[in-house]
Design an enzyme around this catalytic site. Structure first.
Site, mmCIF file in Angstrom:
data_model
loop_
_atom_site.group_PDB
_atom_site.id
_atom_site.type_symbol
_atom_site.label_atom_id
_atom_site.label_comp_id
_atom_site.label_asym_id
_atom_site.label_seq_id
_atom_site.Cartn_x
_atom_site.Cartn_y
_atom_site.Cartn_z
ATOM 1 N N LEU A 164 2.550 60.671 55.533
ATOM 2 C CA LEU A 164 2.574 59.942 56.802
ATOM 3 C C LEU A 164 1.380 58.997 56.855
ATOM 4 C CD1 LEU A 164 3.453 62.886 59.248
ATOM 5 C CD2 LEU A 164 5.002 61.157 58.294
ATOM 6 N N GLY A 184 -3.136 62.484 56.173
ATOM 7 C CA GLY A 184 -4.405 62.167 55.525
ATOM 8 C C GLY A 184 -5.592 62.715 56.315
ATOM 9 N N ASP A 188 -12.201 57.811 59.396
ATOM 10 C CA ASP A 188 -12.791 56.639 58.728
ATOM 11 C C ASP A 188 -13.287 55.555 59.668
ATOM 12 O OD1 ASP A 188 -10.393 55.718 59.666
ATOM 13 O OD2 ASP A 188 -9.774 54.771 57.791
ATOM 14 N N LEU A 210 5.074 57.084 61.647
ATOM 15 C CA LEU A 210 5.738 57.543 62.864
ATOM 16 C C LEU A 210 6.249 56.336 63.646
ATOM 17 C CD1 LEU A 210 3.200 60.281 64.078
ATOM 18 C CD2 LEU A 210 5.315 60.621 62.780
#
Length: 310
Positions: A164, A184, A188, A210
């Site tokens: 995803l 993930g 970040d 999504l």
């Protein structure tokens, strides 16, 4: 005081009496003095007993106070236990009966540590904890969470994996519960744009995003925290509606708004549905509480009866 010694005041008074009339019977005086001495001795014994009882009462005051405190605490705990068992017990049992685990698997890819500062690693840790907590409360929880040192591609077939990522051109319209969806594990702050999409391509596994852009207008990038993606998946498994799942989970600070009027109408419908469900839950809770109060009153009546009988 010896029985052979008379008090000075008594001796003085009697001597005065003797001197006064000279006709007093010495035997009568002796008897009166002896009677008074016995009365004084008897009063002293009673006084000593009274003082001893008072001293014992004072010494046991703290002990009696502690016993009363423990008795009140015990009664309070018994009442609280009865209320909790009657209120929460029936309500939780009703909810747990509705739980149907999903065969869908969710994977959090935690191989990005070298790209994050320590504070971001700690944030990721908290987000994963939140995922675990939400999964335990869900009506359709995903497979139990396991921590593995091996790469996920070593644990399952590539054709079963879907990464995803918001940068994927593919849009996820429906969840396939035979698949394992990868999230993930990266905090970040937009420093590594497209890295999860690149990771999926390098590993040769399927990828999708999504359907956020179909239903939601956001002020920021469509990058969600790990726990938000996890919770949206859980919400969809329960509601089978992406729109409701998004607006149930997304925080207000993300600036999420309905994309069109149809979405707004759907939101109103969802809110009404949630209100109806909320009223039903409260009604159930009140009903359980009512029965709990009846049990409590019955307990008090029985306790009072026992106290009277005792």
């Amino acid at each position: 005081m010896s029985s052979g010694m008379l008090p000075e005041n008594l001796v003085a008074s009697k001597v005065t009496d003797i001197k006064g009339d000279g006709k007093c019977n010495l035997d009568q005086i002796g008897n009166e003095l002896l009677e008074k001495m016995e009365n004084i001795e008897a009063m002293s014994k009673r006084q000593r007993k009274k003082l001893m009882k008072q001293k014992q009462w004072e010494e046991q005051r703290n002990l009696r106070k502690q016993k009363r405190k423990e008795k009140r605490l015990k009664r309070k705990q018994e009442r609280q236990s009865q209320l909790e068992s009657s209120n929460d017990g029936s309500f939780r049992k009703r909810l747990r009966r509705d739980v149907v685990p999903s065969t869908l698997r969710l994977i959090i890819d935690c191989s990005f540590d070298n790209l994050m500062e320590l504070k971001d690693v700690k944030k990721l840790h908290k987000q994963i904890q939140r995922c675990y907590a939400e999964n335990r409360k869900a009506l359709h929880p995903v497979q139990d969470i396991h921590i593995k040192s091996e790469h996920y591609s070593e644990l399952m077939k590539k054709e079963d994996l879907v990464y995803l990522t918001s940068d994927s051109p593919e849009v996820l319209n429906e969840l396939d519960e035979s698949k394992a969806y990868v999230i993930g594990g990266l905090v970040d702050h937009n420093h590594h744009k497209g890295i999860t999409y690149k990771r999926a391509q390098e590993e040769g596994i399927s990828h999708a995003q999504l359907p956020l852009g179909i239903f939601v207008k956001m002020n920021s990038r469509k990058v969600l925290a790990v726990n938000h993606v996890f919770e949206i998946i859980l919400a969809f498994l329960e509601k089978r509606d992406w729109e409701e799942a998004f607006f149930t989970v997304l925080p207000q600070r993300k600036g999420a708004k309905p994309l069109n009027e149809t979405t707004e109408a759907t939101m109103c419908k969802r809110q009404k549905s949630e209100m109806v469900q909320g009223v039903a839950d409260v009604t159930e809770l009140l009903r359980a509480n009512f029965h709990g109060q009846l049990n409590h009153f019955s307990y008090l009546a029985m306790h009072f009866k026992n106290e009277v009988a005792g």
